[in-house]
Design a protein around this motif. Structure first.
Motif, PDB file in Angstrom:
ATOM      1  N   UNK A  30       0.174 -77.759 -46.421  1.00 35.60           N
ATOM      2  CA  UNK A  30      -0.066 -76.869 -47.579  1.00 35.60           C
ATOM      3  C   UNK A  30       0.754 -75.707 -47.661  1.00 35.60           C
ATOM      4  N   UNK A  31       1.713 -75.597 -46.802  1.00 37.15           N
ATOM      5  CA  UNK A  31       2.700 -74.490 -47.116  1.00 37.15           C
ATOM      6  C   UNK A  31       3.632 -74.760 -48.381  1.00 37.15           C
ATOM      7  N   UNK A  32       3.797 -73.634 -48.973  1.00 35.99           N
ATOM      8  CA  UNK A  32       4.688 -73.651 -50.258  1.00 35.99           C
ATOM      9  C   UNK A  32       5.876 -72.945 -49.834  1.00 35.99           C
ATOM     10  N   UNK A  33       7.028 -73.408 -49.782  1.00 34.77           N
ATOM     11  CA  UNK A  33       8.198 -72.770 -49.181  1.00 34.77           C
ATOM     12  C   UNK A  33       9.418 -72.776 -50.542  1.00 34.77           C
ATOM     13  N   UNK A  34       9.954 -71.422 -50.328  1.00 29.19           N
ATOM     14  CA  UNK A  34      11.109 -71.308 -51.168  1.00 29.19           C
ATOM     15  C   UNK A  34      12.199 -71.365 -50.609  1.00 29.19           C
ATOM     16  N   UNK A  35      13.195 -72.089 -50.784  1.00 25.79           N
ATOM     17  CA  UNK A  35      14.335 -72.052 -50.004  1.00 25.79           C
ATOM     18  C   UNK A  35      15.838 -71.411 -50.856  1.00 25.79           C
ATOM     19  N   UNK A  36      15.554 -71.174 -52.194  1.00 22.23           N
ATOM     20  CA  UNK A  36      16.648 -70.641 -52.637  1.00 22.23           C
ATOM     21  C   UNK A  36      16.001 -69.485 -53.969  1.00 22.23           C
ATOM     22  N   UNK A  37      16.497 -68.486 -53.903  1.00 15.65           N
ATOM     23  CA  UNK A  37      16.269 -67.518 -55.148  1.00 15.65           C
ATOM     24  C   UNK A  37      17.326 -66.322 -54.609  1.00 15.65           C
ATOM     25  N   UNK A  38      17.559 -65.486 -55.623  1.00 17.63           N
ATOM     26  CA  UNK A  38      18.293 -64.485 -55.438  1.00 17.63           C
ATOM     27  C   UNK A  38      18.461 -63.487 -54.337  1.00 17.63           C
ATOM     28  N   UNK A  39      17.139 -63.297 -53.887  1.00 17.02           N
ATOM     29  CA  UNK A  39      16.844 -62.514 -52.866  1.00 17.02           C
ATOM     30  C   UNK A  39      17.641 -63.162 -51.519  1.00 17.02           C
ATOM     31  N   UNK A  40      17.293 -64.362 -51.554  1.00 16.48           N
ATOM     32  CA  UNK A  40      17.532 -65.203 -50.136  1.00 16.48           C
ATOM     33  C   UNK A  40      19.294 -65.420 -50.198  1.00 16.48           C
ATOM     34  N   UNK A  41      19.605 -65.453 -51.427  1.00 24.46           N
ATOM     35  CA  UNK A  41      21.169 -65.871 -51.527  1.00 24.46           C
ATOM     36  C   UNK A  41      21.688 -64.514 -50.948  1.00 24.46           C
ATOM     37  N   UNK A  42      21.325 -63.304 -51.611  1.00 28.09           N
ATOM     38  CA  UNK A  42      22.020 -62.040 -50.984  1.00 28.09           C
ATOM     39  C   UNK A  42      21.806 -61.738 -49.507  1.00 28.09           C
ATOM     40  N   UNK A  43      20.801 -62.201 -49.071  1.00 30.29           N
ATOM     41  CA  UNK A  43      20.528 -62.204 -47.581  1.00 30.29           C
ATOM     42  C   UNK A  43      21.458 -63.025 -46.965  1.00 30.29           C
ATOM     43  N   UNK A  44      21.556 -63.953 -47.179  1.00 25.92           N
ATOM     44  CA  UNK A  44      22.616 -65.038 -46.549  1.00 25.92           C
ATOM     45  C   UNK A  44      24.097 -64.569 -46.616  1.00 25.92           C
ATOM     46  N   UNK A  45      24.258 -63.960 -47.801  1.00 25.03           N
ATOM     47  CA  UNK A  45      25.642 -63.515 -48.034  1.00 25.03           C
ATOM     48  C   UNK A  45      26.060 -62.310 -47.346  1.00 25.03           C
ATOM     49  N   UNK A  46      24.824 -61.476 -47.045  1.00 24.10           N
ATOM     50  CA  UNK A  46      25.146 -60.311 -46.076  1.00 24.10           C
ATOM     51  C   UNK A  46      25.434 -60.625 -44.744  1.00 24.10           C
ATOM     52  N   UNK A  47      24.582 -61.823 -44.291  1.00 22.34           N
ATOM     53  CA  UNK A  47      24.728 -62.429 -42.946  1.00 22.34           C
ATOM     54  C   UNK A  47      26.145 -62.843 -42.793  1.00 22.34           C
ATOM     55  N   UNK A  48      26.722 -63.513 -43.759  1.00 28.84           N
ATOM     56  CA  UNK A  48      28.043 -64.109 -43.589  1.00 28.84           C
ATOM     57  C   UNK A  48      29.123 -62.991 -43.667  1.00 28.84           C
ATOM     58  N   UNK A  49      28.725 -62.030 -44.338  1.00 34.58           N
ATOM     59  CA  UNK A  49      29.792 -60.759 -44.179  1.00 34.58           C
ATOM     60  C   UNK A  49      29.593 -60.164 -43.057  1.00 34.58           C
ATOM     61  N   UNK A  50      28.816 -59.830 -42.097  1.00 30.58           N
ATOM     62  CA  UNK A  50      28.691 -59.355 -41.044  1.00 30.58           C
ATOM     63  C   UNK A  50      29.197 -60.432 -39.999  1.00 30.58           C
ATOM     64  N   UNK A  51      29.211 -61.552 -40.079  1.00 30.19           N
ATOM     65  CA  UNK A  51      29.774 -62.606 -39.354  1.00 30.19           C
ATOM     66  C   UNK A  51      31.317 -62.362 -39.444  1.00 30.19           C
ATOM     67  N   UNK A  52      31.834 -62.345 -40.689  1.00 28.04           N
ATOM     68  CA  UNK A  52      33.255 -62.097 -40.969  1.00 28.04           C
ATOM     69  C   UNK A  52      33.798 -60.815 -40.339  1.00 28.04           C
ATOM     70  N   UNK A  53      32.761 -59.846 -40.460  1.00 34.79           N
ATOM     71  CA  UNK A  53      33.406 -58.436 -40.097  1.00 34.79           C
ATOM     72  C   UNK A  53      33.305 -58.396 -38.458  1.00 34.79           C
ATOM     73  N   UNK A  54      32.434 -59.321 -37.841  1.00 30.72           N
ATOM     74  CA  UNK A  54      32.245 -59.214 -36.221  1.00 30.72           C
ATOM     75  C   UNK A  54      33.614 -59.774 -35.498  1.00 30.72           C
ATOM     76  N   UNK A  55      34.399 -60.656 -36.073  1.00 28.45           N
ATOM     77  CA  UNK A  55      35.714 -61.187 -35.262  1.00 28.45           C
ATOM     78  C   UNK A  55      36.574 -61.458 -36.365  1.00 28.45           C
ATOM     79  N   UNK A  56      37.784 -62.056 -35.782  1.00 27.36           N
ATOM     80  CA  UNK A  56      39.143 -62.225 -36.844  1.00 27.36           C
ATOM     81  C   UNK A  56      38.905 -63.490 -37.607  1.00 27.36           C
TER      82      UNK A  56
END
Length: 693
Positions: free
Chosen positions: A71-97
């Motif tokens: 019965x779970x109702x799951x949301x995999x994509x919206x602006x909030x999730x996209x912004x969060x994932x983009x932030x994770x990617x920015x942190x990964x790029x900033x962490x190394x070369x």
């Protein structure tokens, strides 16, 4: 298992109890971005790229580790999730070369692909990384810590799939990095088996295979062809990447299969390297110390003329590679065995095949399939290696053994002429002296174990250290001591072996090629398997470490009943070699002693080609198609990866023309393909011990 239903992005999705949200999404073709997740590996939720939201819950949850519930109702994509994932990617790029323009993996990088997908065109955070060293000490692999995102896929692959556990993390936070053996570089590692599975699982350019780095990205390749590696008896499934008519890399297949999508060093490096070897492109005839080019007509005419001379004197023979497909081996059989009635045919590994088949035959005659698929090692609670060196004979089998012991709590018992090849894992290492009485002594021990196992049900399955075990064995102590003396063992060691075999619920026996020097040892291994109730759905719990992916097919078609290659001198020898594995010195000596030799091979492999009077071209492994009978219990398909170039003749053409010049017709082969090797008329549990006297 109980079925559950989830609503993911408005779509009704089915799964089973125990699935994660990501599992259910994948089963129903719902895309959720991931980095640290990989099929077949334990999910750890490290990268947070797969976060989703649940209706009524404001938190973002990693879908790879969150259990799915009815019965779970799951949301995999919206602006909030996209912004969060983009932030994770920015942190990964900033962490190394991660400056993609300088990376050989650019265009073939999962991190880069996700950054483009999430429209990440800049990084808001300061670059805080320190420079890390580049570990270029290994001849085949390179590790650039500056590109690492600490997803730990390489570490989990090395541990959970390969079982080597050579890699781990050192330090914490920004300074964390992947190391080998508690701080060593890759070349200094004592545990790395050099399989390259870590490089295949790496999502960035951190671990790369030197040979593949600049040959072309996966996305640049013209074709990806599924095929089979012929170099050992496992016959691993492979993916070959083709670019401009050349194989640029070879990788394992799906990680969720039993072998985890891995390849050993032979499959990953030897296969693509072979494409660059010098080829035999036209028939060559020896003149003195050199060769001259000839037409197929001239070369086959001369070969037929010399063959006829030897054939009249019953001095002709043929040695053929078991790396050939079923279809190729049946062609050889149709000509040499059926049409010409030659008894002197064999494969390069004929002695090993003969030893296994003779040892298995008493059980085959009982209607029982005397071996099981290699991946069942992962299901066993006791692995018994008998006269085997799995890391050398079949490296993926060695991985199965390590994983079974490290992750599935299996015990390891070694019975061999030397020390175990798994010194850190072996529970009991039994080193036997070589002797004629050994097979009989092992079979006697099997009969004792069988009698104990058939005793009162309350005694069945007792543990090694339970008091009941000692009392049961006491009545058989005299017999065990007798077997121990015959094996040159202390009776206490023989008792320990018996206890381990009796207490195991699902043992499995890995039998190496060395056992085939006395086929009775193979029979004795099967006797021990029967005594310890090593029964699987597909056959007796014995894994034979044959030499090639089609040794079983060669047994059915070209291997002679009795050895002759090194015992009987021939006047004519037809030799077909795939040029992929080195030939035994004894066989090369027998070929060298032959008056006239025809060698057909794709590559100019030395010293074999130096022994030829006529040298004929042949398609390489990647230019052929057909089937292999592997010890995984499957008839696997070898596909043509790159079509033959020029006027290269197929084996059917050569055999047909050779037959015409010999005045015989190449008919339908009398021998059947190797599927019958896998058939059984009785369950494994119906097998009976064969007394050896």
């Amino acid at each position: 298992m109980k079925e559950i239903t989830l609503i993911i992005d408005g779509k009704e999705c089915k799964g089973v109890q125990g699935d994660t949200i990501l599992d259910v999404a994948n089963k129903n073709d719902v895309y959720i971005p991931t980095l640290c997740f990989q099929k077949g590996l334990t999910p750890i939720g490290a990268c947070r790229m797969c976060v989703v939201q649940l209706e009524g819950n404001p938190k973002m949850l990693p879908s790879c580790t969150t259990p799915a519930q009815e019965g779970m109702v799951v949301i995999t994509k919206n602006e909030k999730l996209k912004d969060y994932r983009r932030q994770v990617l920015e942190l990964l790029f900033a962490g190394r070369n991660h400056f993609c323009m300088f990376c050989s993996q650019s265009g073939d990088c999962e991190l880069q692909r996700l950054a483009i997908e999430h429209e990440m065109d800049s990084v808001r955070f300061p670059y805080l990384y320190s420079d890390f060293e580049v570990d270029a000490t290994n001849a085949d692999l390179m590790m650039d810590h500056n590109r690492c995102i600490l997803c730990q896929r390489c570490i989990r692959t090395c541990s959970e799939i390969v079982g080597a556990h050579a890699l781990d993390l050192e330090r914490r936070g920004w300074q964390a990095k992947v190391i080998a053996d508690l701080g060593h570089r890759l070349a200094e590692s004592d545990t790395c088996v050099n399989c390259g599975a870590c490089a295949q699982s790496c999502p960035t350019g951190t671990i790369t295979i030197r040979d593949f780095a600049y040959r072309g990205r996966r996305s640049d390749c013209d074709a990806i062809v599924d095929s089979v590696c012929p170099l050992c008896a496992v016959g691993c499934k492979i993916k070959a990447y083709v670019r401009t008519g050349s194989i640029v890399r070879v990788e394992g297949t799906a990680q969720d299969e039993p072998d985890g999508g891995q390849l050993c060093h032979m499959g990953r490096w030897w296969l693509p390297e072979s494409t660059e070897r010098e080829r035999v492109t036209t028939p060559l005839i020896r003149e003195g110390a050199t060769y001259r080019e000839a037409t197929w007509e001239e070369a086959l005419e001369l070969a037929a003329s010399e063959f006829k001379k030897a054939y009249k004197e019953e001095k002709a023979g043929a040695i053929l590679s078991s790396l050939c497909t079923d279809e190729e081996l049946t062609l050889f059989s149709a000509l040499f065995k059926d049409a010409l009635k030659i008894k002197h045919t064999d494969s390069f590994d004929g002695d090993v095949i003969r030893g296994f088949i003779k040892g298995f035959m008493p059980f085959k005659n009982q209607g029982v399939r005397p071996f099981t698929a290699a991946h069942h090692i992962l299901d066993s609670d006791l692995v018994v290696t008998m006269f085997a060196d799995p890391q050398k004979e079949a490296p993926v089998v060695a991985s199965y053994i390590r994983v079974a012991c490290l992750h599935k709590n299996a015990k390891l018992l070694n019975i061999s002429f030397g020390a175990s090849q798994f010194p850190g894992l072996v529970e009991l290492d039994v080193q036997l002296p070589e002797g004629q009485a050994l097979p009989e002594a092992l079979s006697n021990l099997a009969e004792i174990i069988s009698k104990i196992s058939a005793g009162p049900s309350e005694m069945a399955g007792f543990g090694e250290y339970e008091s009941g075990a000692e009392s049961v064995l006491s009545s058989y102590r005299e017999s065990i001591e007798e077997s121990a003396r015959a094996m040159g063992l202390d009776s206490k060691v023989a008792e320990e072996v018996a206890l381990m075999l009796i207490s195991a619920k699902k043992p499995i026996f890995v039998v190496g090629g060395r056992a085939t020097k006395s086929h009775e040892l193979v029979t004795a291994a099967c006797n021990l398997a029967i005594a310890s109730k090593s029964f699987y759905e597909d056959g007796l719990g014995v894994v034979p470490l044959l030499v090639s992916a089609n040794s079983l097919g060669a047994r059915n078609t070209v291997v002679s009943e009795d050895p002759w290659v090194t015992k009987e001198k021939r006047d004519f020898m037809y030799v077909f070699s795939t040029g992929m594995v080195p030939e035994e010195e004894e066989i090369l000596a027998a070929i060298s002693a032959t008056r006239f030799v025809v060698v057909q091979t794709p590559f100019k492999v030395r010293p074999l080609v130096n022994l030829a009077d006529i040298l004929l071209p042949a398609p390489a492994w990647y230019e052929r198609s057909g089937h292999y009978c592997t010890i995984e219990g499957e008839r696997r398909k070898l596909n043509t990866i790159v079509p033959p170039k020029g006027d290269l003749k197929g084996l059917h053409y050569v055999m047909d023309e050779f037959a015409k010049k010999l005045g015989v017709k190449l008919g339908k082969p009398e021998t059947s393909p190797c599927e019958e090797v896998f058939t059984s008329q009785a369950r494994a549990s119906e097998a009976r011990i064969i007394p050896l006297k």
